[in-house]
Design a protein around this motif. Structure first.
Motif: not given
Length: 179
Positions: A116-136
């Motif tokens: 809304r404020d910055v006007g981004l078109d896409r936001i993404f995130a990444g993590t290690a495959v084993g980091n299930k809490a972050s993926q959740a």
């Protein structure tokens, strides 16, 4: 445009500054916190990591220190991506603040701010495959699994770490449809 102070029901997210060094040191000293981020850092490594975070001056983007009243909880970030109008979402919380919904709460505010404020078109995130809490957390805020990949980013993986990672993402039009 420098990042503003952001607020949620419980959190006050303050733009990161050199004055947050002790918080960076505290975050980086926790083995569980740093498990998927290259391992525990020394004071000097923490200071260098903070300098790198502060060196990026992309308008509107940055890193925020999150507080519950006066208690430091962790960091949230929207970092610039290689593509224009995209940013990478990140979060890192002290162990004592895990499983309280704070990662989700702060991240939802960064999605709102980014789209809304910055006007981004896409936001993404990444993590290690084993980091299930972050993926959740990524799934809970509406990001969708995009891909599995092998990372070559030395900032996130220590030598010898399993470099298998995942990417989740959300487009502005998807976010608008939900909000």
């Amino acid at each position: 445009m420098s990042p503003p102070i952001l607020r949620t029901e419980r959190l006050r997210l303050v733009p990161l500054s050199a004055g947050h060094l002790e918080h960076e040191i505290e975050l980086s000293a926790g083995p569980e916190v740093m498990r998927y981020l290259g391992g525990v850092r020394t004071r000097e490594q923490s200071a260098e990591a903070l300098r790198k975070l502060l060196a990026d001056t992309t308008p509107g983007l940055g890193c925020w220190a999150g507080f519950l009243d006066a208690d430091f909880a962790g960091y949230w970030a929207l970092r610039p991506a290689d593509a224009p109008k995209e940013a990478e979402l990140g979060y890192r919380l002290l162990r004592r603040h895990w499983r309280k919904g704070l990662a989700k709460e702060g991240s939802l505010e960064l999605l709102r701010y980014g789209f809304r404020d910055v006007g981004l078109d896409r936001i993404f995130a990444g993590t290690a495959v084993g980091n299930k809490a972050s993926q959740a957390t990524m799934a809970a805020i509406g990001l969708r699994h995009i891909r599995d990949f092998v990372s070559d980013d030395p900032d996130y993986f220590a030598p010898g770490d399993d470099r298998h990672a995942v990417e989740y993402a959300l487009r502005r039009e998807e976010w608008l449809a939900r909000n």
